[in-house]
Design an enzyme around this catalytic site. Sequence first.
Site, PDB file in Angstrom:
ATOM      1  N   HIS A  49       0.880  -1.190   0.000  1.00  0.00           N
ATOM      2  CA  HIS A  49       0.000   0.000   0.000  1.00  0.00           C
ATOM      3  C   HIS A  49       0.908   1.228   0.000  1.00  0.00           C
ATOM      4  O   HIS A  49       1.743   1.385  -0.886  1.00  0.00           O
ATOM      5  CB  HIS A  49      -0.924  -0.116   1.229  1.00  0.00           C
ATOM      6  CG  HIS A  49      -2.093   0.812   1.278  1.00  0.00           C
ATOM      7  ND1 HIS A  49      -2.456   1.671   0.265  1.00  0.00           N
ATOM      8  CD2 HIS A  49      -3.032   1.024   2.268  1.00  0.00           C
ATOM      9  CE1 HIS A  49      -3.542   2.352   0.617  1.00  0.00           C
ATOM     10  NE2 HIS A  49      -3.910   1.989   1.826  1.00  0.00           N
TER      11      HIS A  49
ATOM     12  N   HIS B 109      -2.001  -2.511  -9.796  1.00  0.00           N
ATOM     13  CA  HIS B 109      -3.062  -1.978  -8.947  1.00  0.00           C
ATOM     14  C   HIS B 109      -4.235  -2.940  -8.954  1.00  0.00           C
ATOM     15  O   HIS B 109      -4.548  -3.539  -9.977  1.00  0.00           O
ATOM     16  CB  HIS B 109      -3.522  -0.600  -9.453  1.00  0.00           C
ATOM     17  CG  HIS B 109      -4.231   0.159  -8.403  1.00  0.00           C
ATOM     18  ND1 HIS B 109      -5.574   0.008  -8.168  1.00  0.00           N
ATOM     19  CD2 HIS B 109      -3.764   1.031  -7.477  1.00  0.00           C
ATOM     20  CE1 HIS B 109      -5.902   0.771  -7.153  1.00  0.00           C
ATOM     21  NE2 HIS B 109      -4.834   1.407  -6.707  1.00  0.00           N
TER      22      HIS B 109
ATOM     23  N   ASP C 189       2.438   5.697  -6.839  1.00  0.00           N
ATOM     24  CA  ASP C 189       3.665   5.731  -6.038  1.00  0.00           C
ATOM     25  C   ASP C 189       4.948   5.782  -6.868  1.00  0.00           C
ATOM     26  O   ASP C 189       6.005   6.090  -6.320  1.00  0.00           O
ATOM     27  CB  ASP C 189       3.701   4.521  -5.094  1.00  0.00           C
ATOM     28  CG  ASP C 189       2.627   4.629  -4.035  1.00  0.00           C
ATOM     29  OD1 ASP C 189       2.500   5.714  -3.446  1.00  0.00           O
ATOM     30  OD2 ASP C 189       1.899   3.654  -3.804  1.00  0.00           O
TER      31      ASP C 189
HETATM   32  C1  COA Z   1      -0.888  -3.316  -5.815  1.00  0.00           C
HETATM   33  C2  COA Z   1      -0.914  -4.830  -5.860  1.00  0.00           C
HETATM   34  C3  COA Z   1      -0.819  -5.387  -4.435  1.00  0.00           C
HETATM   35  C4  COA Z   1      -2.243  -5.253  -6.484  1.00  0.00           C
HETATM   36  O1  COA Z   1      -2.210  -6.587  -6.465  1.00  0.00           O
HETATM   37  P1  COA Z   1      -3.387  -7.602  -6.845  1.00  0.00           P
HETATM   38  O2  COA Z   1      -4.589  -6.941  -7.378  1.00  0.00           O
HETATM   39  O3  COA Z   1      -3.561  -8.468  -5.659  1.00  0.00           O
HETATM   40  O4  COA Z   1      -2.717  -8.331  -8.042  1.00  0.00           O
HETATM   41  P2  COA Z   1      -1.789  -9.581  -7.909  1.00  0.00           P
HETATM   42  O5  COA Z   1      -0.733  -9.352  -6.867  1.00  0.00           O
HETATM   43  O6  COA Z   1      -2.663 -10.774  -7.764  1.00  0.00           O
HETATM   44  O7  COA Z   1      -1.110  -9.565  -9.304  1.00  0.00           O
HETATM   45  C5  COA Z   1      -1.556 -10.251 -10.466  1.00  0.00           C
HETATM   46  C6  COA Z   1      -0.327 -10.729 -11.198  1.00  0.00           C
HETATM   47  O8  COA Z   1       0.477  -9.603 -11.548  1.00  0.00           O
HETATM   48  C7  COA Z   1       1.747  -9.693 -10.899  1.00  0.00           C
HETATM   49  N1  COA Z   1       2.090  -8.382 -10.379  1.00  0.00           N
HETATM   50  C8  COA Z   1       1.243  -7.458  -9.875  1.00  0.00           C
HETATM   51  N2  COA Z   1       1.918  -6.384  -9.499  1.00  0.00           N
HETATM   52  C9  COA Z   1       3.201  -6.621  -9.772  1.00  0.00           C
HETATM   53  C10 COA Z   1       4.373  -5.889  -9.584  1.00  0.00           C
HETATM   54  N3  COA Z   1       4.334  -4.687  -9.046  1.00  0.00           N
HETATM   55  N4  COA Z   1       5.549  -6.430  -9.964  1.00  0.00           N
HETATM   56  C11 COA Z   1       5.595  -7.656 -10.506  1.00  0.00           C
HETATM   57  N5  COA Z   1       4.505  -8.402 -10.704  1.00  0.00           N
HETATM   58  C12 COA Z   1       3.328  -7.900 -10.338  1.00  0.00           C
HETATM   59  C13 COA Z   1       1.551 -10.672  -9.758  1.00  0.00           C
HETATM   60  O9  COA Z   1       2.767 -11.283  -9.391  1.00  0.00           O
HETATM   61  C14 COA Z   1       0.572 -11.629 -10.347  1.00  0.00           C
HETATM   62  O10 COA Z   1       1.258 -12.469 -11.234  1.00  0.00           O
HETATM   63  P3  COA Z   1       0.905 -14.019 -11.326  1.00  0.00           P
HETATM   64  O11 COA Z   1      -0.537 -14.054 -11.758  1.00  0.00           O
HETATM   65  O12 COA Z   1       1.883 -14.532 -12.307  1.00  0.00           O
HETATM   66  O13 COA Z   1       1.088 -14.544  -9.930  1.00  0.00           O
HETATM   67  C15 COA Z   1       0.260  -5.380  -6.689  1.00  0.00           C
HETATM   68  O14 COA Z   1       0.160  -4.905  -7.996  1.00  0.00           O
HETATM   69  C16 COA Z   1       1.592  -5.032  -6.064  1.00  0.00           C
HETATM   70  O15 COA Z   1       2.068  -5.747  -5.188  1.00  0.00           O
HETATM   71  N6  COA Z   1       2.244  -3.911  -6.524  1.00  0.00           N
HETATM   72  C17 COA Z   1       3.480  -3.464  -5.908  1.00  0.00           C
HETATM   73  C18 COA Z   1       3.202  -2.660  -4.647  1.00  0.00           C
HETATM   74  C19 COA Z   1       2.641  -1.309  -4.977  1.00  0.00           C
HETATM   75  O16 COA Z   1       3.119  -0.594  -5.833  1.00  0.00           O
HETATM   76  N7  COA Z   1       1.605  -0.924  -4.210  1.00  0.00           N
HETATM   77  C20 COA Z   1       0.980   0.380  -4.321  1.00  0.00           C
HETATM   78  C21 COA Z   1      -0.406   0.248  -4.898  1.00  0.00           C
HETATM   79  S1  COA Z   1      -1.113   1.841  -5.207  1.00  0.00           S
END
Ligand code: COA
Length: 380
Positions: free
Chosen positions: A227, A266, A317
């Site tokens: 987050h 996201h 971010d």
């Molecule tokens: C924001 C976040 C938690 C959303 O996650 P989510 O909706 O739960 O999506 P998932 O984590 O299930 O991601 C789906 C796929 O994309 C990949 N993915 C998503 N964000 C990624 C990232 N930042 N880097 C690498 N891979 C990513 C996941 O590994 C997953 O791959 P898979 O299906 O091969 O396992 C995720 O994108 C993330 O961890 N981002 C980095 C942290 C961040 O920037 N947070 C600020 C958000 S405003």
Amino acid sequence: MTTSQASKESYSPGLEGIVAGVTQLSFVNPALNSLMYRGYDIRDLAEHACYEEVAFLLIYGHLPNQKELDTFNTDLRTARKLSPEFINTLKSFPKNANMMDTLRAAVALLSLSDPDVKNDSHEANVRKATRLTGQFASIVAANYRISQGKDPVAPDATLGHAENFLYMLFDEKPDAYLARIFDMTLIAYTDHGFNASTFAARVTTSTLSDLHSGIVSAIGTLKGSLHGGANEEAMKMLLEIGSPDKAEAWVIDALATKKKIMGFGHREYKTGDPRAFLLNDYAKELSERVGQPQWHQTATIVAQTMEREKNILPNVDFPTAYIYYLMKLPIDIYTPIFALARVAGWSSHIIEQLDANRLIRPKAIYEGPDHLSYVPLNQR
Ligand SMILES: CC(C)(COP(=O)(O)OP(=O)(O)OC[C@H]1O[C@@H](n2cnc3c(N)ncnc32)[C@H](O)[C@@H]1OP(=O)(O)O)[C@@H](O)C(=O)NCCC(=O)NCCS
């Protein structure tokens, strides 16, 4: 092992896709890659309004007229002043403490002496929301200066919210252009639907707990790197990459080892975060203006590689991280800065929750053993 059948069909890990409430505060619209605060597009607000107008819009429900803004500014400026006793308590925190932890502790302390501590009416919560919006910026600046062995700088009542924060941090009046870009990042961070920290705040206050408790829950939730913590991690990554020529290989290597690239992806926006689109243009301009175009170039290659390899785009971010770096803001307070902007959004959600409250209490699917017989202690 028993698995309860309760709601198995409707279970969605991480509540993905689940509607958990109704709000009039912000409209996250992934289909149009847009974000609106009470019906106003954030691009329109970021380009024309200041943070104070946006905070007022969320807390009070409409854009202020001049008189309303003047009163709101007076209230914010009054709240900015931290008492000497309170500053002494901040000084007693460990110098190497995490800056989100010191913010959380400071806000918990504030709740003890808030003039409306025993009043949870709508009007009292509006007053608390306004006070906290003023207090947060002073606390973040003071905590950081204290951690560096410096004295906090008293607020300057002639300065707007963004400018005054930068002044309290650096003990120097900021350049108007930098203050304006900083203000835009605050506007981009002010609210965002039922994100994790806002939801935590709403859950807390849905038990009829108080506004400060909701805000403390939200701070703890924002801290995590999935987050708000992502802006600090994104900048550490850019520093580790170091230069544009290393960016592509760095990302490919990181993805090969299943690393999450911070500042990307996201839950809601799958084809781009409108806040990142908005801030990207200013990040580029700032990078060139301060004579460090390499940061925008490196970020652009990271983004292009992520899109090509994973079809994942930057979130708010990512540009914010290097905007703050180019403004010489210490990395340790990027997430507290997110919090000092989001406090107006959190507070508005708490007020909205309490105005039409229903306890938030979802179900869980039970997957453990059942019907076990108690085994006496001396037989285990
Ligand atoms: C924001 C976040 C938690 C959303 O996650 P989510 O909706 O739960 O999506 P998932 O984590 O299930 O991601 C789906 C796929 O994309 C990949 N993915 C998503 N964000 C990624 C990232 N930042 N880097 C690498 N891979 C990513 C996941 O590994 C997953 O791959 P898979 O299906 O091969 O396992 C995720 O994108 C993330 O961890 N981002 C980095 C942290 C961040 O920037 N947070 C600020 C958000 S405003």
